[in-house]
Design a protein around this motif. Structure first.
Motif, short mmCIF file in Angstrom:
data_model
loop_
_atom_site.label_atom_id
_atom_site.label_comp_id
_atom_site.label_asym_id
_atom_site.label_seq_id
_atom_site.Cartn_x
_atom_site.Cartn_y
_atom_site.Cartn_z
N VAL A 1 10.34 0.89 4.16
CA VAL A 1 9.76 1.09 2.64
C VAL A 1 9.13 2.59 2.86
N VAL A 2 8.63 3.03 3.61
CA VAL A 2 8.08 4.49 3.76
C VAL A 2 9.34 5.57 3.81
N LYS A 3 10.52 5.08 4.42
CA LYS A 3 11.54 5.91 4.44
C LYS A 3 12.33 5.92 3.04
N HIS A 4 12.12 4.81 2.50
CA HIS A 4 12.88 4.83 0.97
C HIS A 4 12.06 5.70 0.06
N LYS A 5 10.66 5.29 0.15
CA LYS A 5 9.84 6.13 -0.57
C LYS A 5 10.20 7.73 -0.33
N GLY B 1 16.27 -1.79 -7.89
CA GLY B 1 17.45 -1.00 -7.61
C GLY B 1 17.91 -1.11 -5.98
N LYS B 2 17.27 -1.78 -5.29
CA LYS B 2 17.45 -1.96 -3.64
C LYS B 2 16.82 -3.16 -3.12
N GLU B 3 17.34 -3.66 -2.10
CA GLU B 3 16.83 -4.64 -1.42
C GLU B 3 16.72 -4.25 0.11
N ILE B 4 15.57 -4.45 0.84
CA ILE B 4 15.38 -4.14 1.95
C ILE B 4 15.27 -5.35 2.88
N PHE B 5 15.94 -5.32 3.84
CA PHE B 5 15.67 -6.65 4.87
C PHE B 5 15.35 -6.39 6.24
N ALA B 6 14.53 -7.12 6.96
CA ALA B 6 14.24 -7.01 8.29
C ALA B 6 14.02 -8.22 8.97
N GLN B 7 14.40 -8.24 10.21
CA GLN B 7 14.50 -9.66 10.93
C GLN B 7 13.81 -9.28 12.23
N ALA B 8 12.87 -10.22 13.07
CA ALA B 8 12.30 -9.95 14.17
C ALA B 8 12.32 -11.16 15.17
N LYS C 1 0.78 -1.19 -0.02
CA LYS C 1 0.05 0.11 0.07
C LYS C 1 0.80 1.23 0.05
N HIS C 2 1.85 1.15 0.65
CA HIS C 2 2.88 2.49 0.72
C HIS C 2 3.83 2.35 -0.39
N PHE C 3 4.07 1.26 -1.08
CA PHE C 3 5.06 1.48 -2.30
C PHE C 3 4.82 0.26 -3.22
N ASP C 4 4.41 0.30 -4.45
CA ASP C 4 3.87 -0.29 -5.18
C ASP C 4 4.92 -1.14 -6.07
N HIS C 5 6.21 -0.50 -5.87
CA HIS C 5 7.16 -1.17 -6.88
C HIS C 5 8.00 -2.36 -6.38
N VAL C 6 7.48 -3.26 -5.49
CA VAL C 6 7.74 -4.49 -5.01
C VAL C 6 8.04 -5.47 -6.02
N LEU C 7 9.18 -5.91 -6.33
CA LEU C 7 9.44 -6.89 -7.43
C LEU C 7 9.15 -8.21 -6.80
#
Length: 107
Positions: free
Chosen positions: A90-94, A63-70, A29-35
């Motif tokens: 993703v919001v920060k990247h956008k 052009g970018k990879e975003i990683f998170a772990q919990a 919803k925040h960023f639609d360019h997720v491959l």
């Protein structure tokens, strides 16, 4: 968006897949360019009992990879936490992409 789920020491149920897909829908919803996205769900028996469930997600953007772990005692809570972390990233990247051309101030 393709979602690939791998696991270690557990079997991925359809409910887990549905839960992750719903969480990633919030990210889209925040960023639609997720491959595509890949998730890794882990139960580690050697760690403390409170933090032995782990969820990791990598999102591939243009052009970018975003990683998170919990980590959490409950795998569903770990999945929710990792989705929240991804949402913030993703919001920060956008914002960085959108504000890139507006950083010059004319006086």
């Amino acid at each position: 968006m393709n979602l690939k789920i791998n696991s270690h020491h557990l079997e991925v149920t359809p409910a887990m897949r549905t839960h992750l897909e719903a969480g990633l829908a919030k990210v889209r919803k925040h960023f639609d360019h997720v491959l595509d996205a890949s998730a890794f769900l882990i139960i580690d028996n050697t760690k403390e009992k409170d933090l032995r469930q782990t969820a990791e997600i990598t999102i591939h953007l243009k052009g970018k990879e975003i990683f998170a772990q919990a980590h959490n005692a409950d795998l569903y809570h770990a999945m929710d936490a990792v989705v929240d972390k991804l949402e913030r990233q993703v919001v920060k990247h956008k914002e960085k992409i959108q504000d890139h051309h507006h950083d010059k101030h004319f006086e």
